[in-house]
Design an enzyme around this catalytic site. Structure first.
Site, PDB file in Angstrom:
ATOM      1  NE  ARG A   1       4.662  57.702 -43.916  1.00  0.00           N
ATOM      2  CZ  ARG A   1       4.467  56.596 -43.201  1.00  0.00           C
ATOM      3  NH1 ARG A   1       4.003  55.507 -43.775  1.00  0.00           N
ATOM      4  NH2 ARG A   1       4.737  56.583 -41.922  1.00  0.00           N
TER       5      ARG A   1
ATOM      6  CE  LYS B   1       8.778  60.420 -36.359  1.00  0.00           C
ATOM      7  NZ  LYS B   1       8.970  59.358 -37.360  1.00  0.00           N
TER       8      LYS B   1
ATOM      9  NE  ARG C   1       3.045  52.250 -38.571  1.00  0.00           N
ATOM     10  CZ  ARG C   1       3.573  53.466 -38.625  1.00  0.00           C
ATOM     11  NH1 ARG C   1       4.097  53.992 -37.547  1.00  0.00           N
ATOM     12  NH2 ARG C   1       3.590  54.133 -39.750  1.00  0.00           N
TER      13      ARG C   1
ATOM     14  NE  ARG D   1       6.463  64.480 -40.867  1.00  0.00           N
ATOM     15  CZ  ARG D   1       6.001  63.568 -40.026  1.00  0.00           C
ATOM     16  NH1 ARG D   1       5.573  63.903 -38.843  1.00  0.00           N
ATOM     17  NH2 ARG D   1       5.984  62.319 -40.396  1.00  0.00           N
TER      18      ARG D   1
ATOM     19  NE  ARG E   1       0.220  55.492 -39.864  1.00  0.00           N
ATOM     20  CZ  ARG E   1       1.178  56.233 -39.310  1.00  0.00           C
ATOM     21  NH1 ARG E   1       1.445  56.108 -38.026  1.00  0.00           N
ATOM     22  NH2 ARG E   1       1.868  57.095 -40.019  1.00  0.00           N
TER      23      ARG E   1
HETATM   24  P1  AP5 Z   1       6.517  53.717 -34.792  1.00  0.00           P
HETATM   25  O1  AP5 Z   1       6.860  53.999 -33.387  1.00  0.00           O
HETATM   26  O2  AP5 Z   1       5.078  53.674 -35.179  1.00  0.00           O
HETATM   27  O3  AP5 Z   1       7.373  54.655 -35.771  1.00  0.00           O
HETATM   28  P2  AP5 Z   1       7.269  56.217 -36.043  1.00  0.00           P
HETATM   29  O4  AP5 Z   1       8.657  56.748 -36.137  1.00  0.00           O
HETATM   30  O5  AP5 Z   1       6.327  56.858 -35.071  1.00  0.00           O
HETATM   31  O6  AP5 Z   1       6.674  56.139 -37.500  1.00  0.00           O
HETATM   32  P3  AP5 Z   1       5.492  56.925 -38.190  1.00  0.00           P
HETATM   33  O7  AP5 Z   1       5.264  56.222 -39.489  1.00  0.00           O
HETATM   34  O8  AP5 Z   1       4.303  57.061 -37.292  1.00  0.00           O
HETATM   35  O9  AP5 Z   1       6.162  58.279 -38.407  1.00  0.00           O
HETATM   36  P4  AP5 Z   1       5.791  59.283 -39.423  1.00  0.00           P
HETATM   37  O10 AP5 Z   1       6.665  60.384 -38.986  1.00  0.00           O
HETATM   38  O11 AP5 Z   1       5.881  58.881 -40.838  1.00  0.00           O
HETATM   39  O12 AP5 Z   1       4.198  59.425 -39.230  1.00  0.00           O
HETATM   40  P5  AP5 Z   1       3.301  60.442 -38.428  1.00  0.00           P
HETATM   41  O13 AP5 Z   1       2.230  59.673 -37.788  1.00  0.00           O
HETATM   42  O14 AP5 Z   1       4.105  61.384 -37.609  1.00  0.00           O
HETATM   43  O15 AP5 Z   1       7.202  52.316 -35.172  1.00  0.00           O
HETATM   44  C1  AP5 Z   1       7.014  51.724 -36.460  1.00  0.00           C
HETATM   45  C2  AP5 Z   1       6.888  50.189 -36.306  1.00  0.00           C
HETATM   46  O16 AP5 Z   1       8.115  49.680 -35.819  1.00  0.00           O
HETATM   47  C3  AP5 Z   1       5.806  49.731 -35.317  1.00  0.00           C
HETATM   48  O17 AP5 Z   1       5.217  48.560 -35.806  1.00  0.00           O
HETATM   49  C4  AP5 Z   1       6.591  49.463 -34.027  1.00  0.00           C
HETATM   50  O18 AP5 Z   1       5.936  48.503 -33.255  1.00  0.00           O
HETATM   51  C5  AP5 Z   1       7.927  48.975 -34.590  1.00  0.00           C
HETATM   52  N1  AP5 Z   1       9.078  49.320 -33.738  1.00  0.00           N
HETATM   53  C6  AP5 Z   1       9.389  50.547 -33.257  1.00  0.00           C
HETATM   54  N2  AP5 Z   1      10.542  50.495 -32.553  1.00  0.00           N
HETATM   55  C7  AP5 Z   1      10.968  49.202 -32.620  1.00  0.00           C
HETATM   56  C8  AP5 Z   1      12.108  48.507 -32.081  1.00  0.00           C
HETATM   57  N3  AP5 Z   1      13.035  49.142 -31.375  1.00  0.00           N
HETATM   58  N4  AP5 Z   1      12.229  47.197 -32.339  1.00  0.00           N
HETATM   59  C9  AP5 Z   1      11.287  46.552 -33.081  1.00  0.00           C
HETATM   60  N5  AP5 Z   1      10.181  47.141 -33.610  1.00  0.00           N
HETATM   61  C10 AP5 Z   1      10.036  48.452 -33.376  1.00  0.00           C
HETATM   62  O19 AP5 Z   1       2.728  61.320 -39.637  1.00  0.00           O
HETATM   63  C11 AP5 Z   1       1.853  60.743 -40.584  1.00  0.00           C
HETATM   64  C12 AP5 Z   1       1.527  61.774 -41.648  1.00  0.00           C
HETATM   65  O20 AP5 Z   1       0.874  62.905 -41.045  1.00  0.00           O
HETATM   66  C13 AP5 Z   1       2.730  62.387 -42.387  1.00  0.00           C
HETATM   67  O21 AP5 Z   1       3.160  61.591 -43.473  1.00  0.00           O
HETATM   68  C14 AP5 Z   1       2.135  63.722 -42.858  1.00  0.00           C
HETATM   69  O22 AP5 Z   1       1.298  63.557 -43.962  1.00  0.00           O
HETATM   70  C15 AP5 Z   1       1.259  64.136 -41.670  1.00  0.00           C
HETATM   71  N6  AP5 Z   1       2.041  64.954 -40.717  1.00  0.00           N
HETATM   72  C16 AP5 Z   1       2.334  64.630 -39.421  1.00  0.00           C
HETATM   73  N7  AP5 Z   1       3.056  65.594 -38.848  1.00  0.00           N
HETATM   74  C17 AP5 Z   1       3.237  66.562 -39.800  1.00  0.00           C
HETATM   75  C18 AP5 Z   1       3.938  67.790 -39.819  1.00  0.00           C
HETATM   76  N8  AP5 Z   1       4.615  68.251 -38.748  1.00  0.00           N
HETATM   77  N9  AP5 Z   1       3.921  68.504 -40.971  1.00  0.00           N
HETATM   78  C19 AP5 Z   1       3.246  68.096 -42.053  1.00  0.00           C
HETATM   79  N10 AP5 Z   1       2.583  66.911 -42.105  1.00  0.00           N
HETATM   80  C20 AP5 Z   1       2.574  66.156 -40.990  1.00  0.00           C
END
Ligand code: AP5
Length: 206
Positions: A162, A13, A122, A88, A151
């Site tokens: 997660r 994402k 990552r 979410r 991270r």
């Molecule tokens: P990446 O793009 O980083 O993936 P992502 O989907 O953004 O994954 P996240 O782990 O950041 O999502 P998340 O939803 O768990 O975390 P968030 O930060 O929102 O890609 C991942 C890896 O794959 C990278 O190394 C990238 O280079 C590689 N990659 C990507 N695409 C690729 C491809 N096509 N080919 C090869 N490699 C590829 O949230 C973190 C925490 O914050 C949550 O757990 C929660 O505690 C809190 N939080 C955030 N939002 C909320 C909410 N709305 N409500 C409550 N808590 C929240």
């Protein structure tokens, strides 16, 4: 255009959001990034969010809804935005619907073993947030030459949690948005550029 990105942790994402906002000229609103910045800056919100994030749990709805509502009221969101990581939970989606009208919801679909591979490999730059993967062999951040680190919530126990939290609390939003005719399913397992093209096509922006 007002866009929501749904999808499990590691689906890409954040990576894809960066490409799409550059192409469409709208801001990327990542609740994960906002919360991580608050933790680094040791604000009240950061202190409240830290323990939830590190164990892979969701931060309480009222906290994230307030953050998003305030952010979307800013001037740069007038012409649209991309919400990366919000909503979410069903209560978050219902709260969002009271103050915004979303145009499209993109779900990135990626098999679980690939999600685990992406998350465990990552690496991020603590200074500028640049995200990469060990498969790419980068030793330092190519943008600011700082060290790349893992991270805390990419540790195996937290990743497991997660993925469960996604299935239980976030996946129901797929049906919620499908019922409103807003859902665009995109295969997120391919090469980066191919996924970007598929998202743009799903949004009708080729
Ligand atoms: P990446 O793009 O980083 O993936 P992502 O989907 O953004 O994954 P996240 O782990 O950041 O999502 P998340 O939803 O768990 O975390 P968030 O930060 O929102 O890609 C991942 C890896 O794959 C990278 O190394 C990238 O280079 C590689 N990659 C990507 N695409 C690729 C491809 N096509 N080919 C090869 N490699 C590829 O949230 C973190 C925490 O914050 C949550 O757990 C929660 O505690 C809190 N939080 C955030 N939002 C909320 C909410 N709305 N409500 C409550 N808590 C929240």
């Amino acid at each position: 255009m007002k866009i929501v990105f749904l999808g499990p942790p590691g689906a890409g994402k954040g990576t894809q959001a960066e490409k799409i906002v550059a192409r469409l000229g709208i801001p990327q609103i990542s609740t994960g990034e906002i919360l991580r910045r608050a933790i680094r800056e040791k604000t009240q919100t950061g202190l409240e969010a830290q323990s939830y994030i590190e164990k892979g749990a969701l931060v309480p709805d009222d906290v994230v809804v307030r953050i998003v509502r305030e952010r979307l009221a800013e001037e740069d969101c007038r012409g649209g935005y991309l919400l990366d990581g919000f909503p979410r939970t069903l209560p978050q989606a219902e709260a969002l619907a009271t103050f915004e009208k979303i145009d499209a919801v993109v779900t990135l679909m990626v098999p679980q073993e690939l999600l685990i591979h992406r998350l465990s490999g990552r690496r991020v730059c603590a200074a500028c947030g640049y995200t990469t993967h060990v498969d790419r062999g980068e030793e330092k951040c190519p943008k600011c030459a700082q060290n790349l680190t893992q991270r805390k919530d990419d540790a195996p126990e937290s990743v497991k949690n997660r993925l469960v939290v996604y299935e239980e609390q976030t996946k129901p939003l797929v049906d919620y948005y499908a019922g409103q005719g807003l859902l665009k399913n995109v295969d997120g397992a391919g090469e980066l550029e191919d996924v970007t093209k598929a998202i743009l096509a799903a949004l009708g922006c080729n």
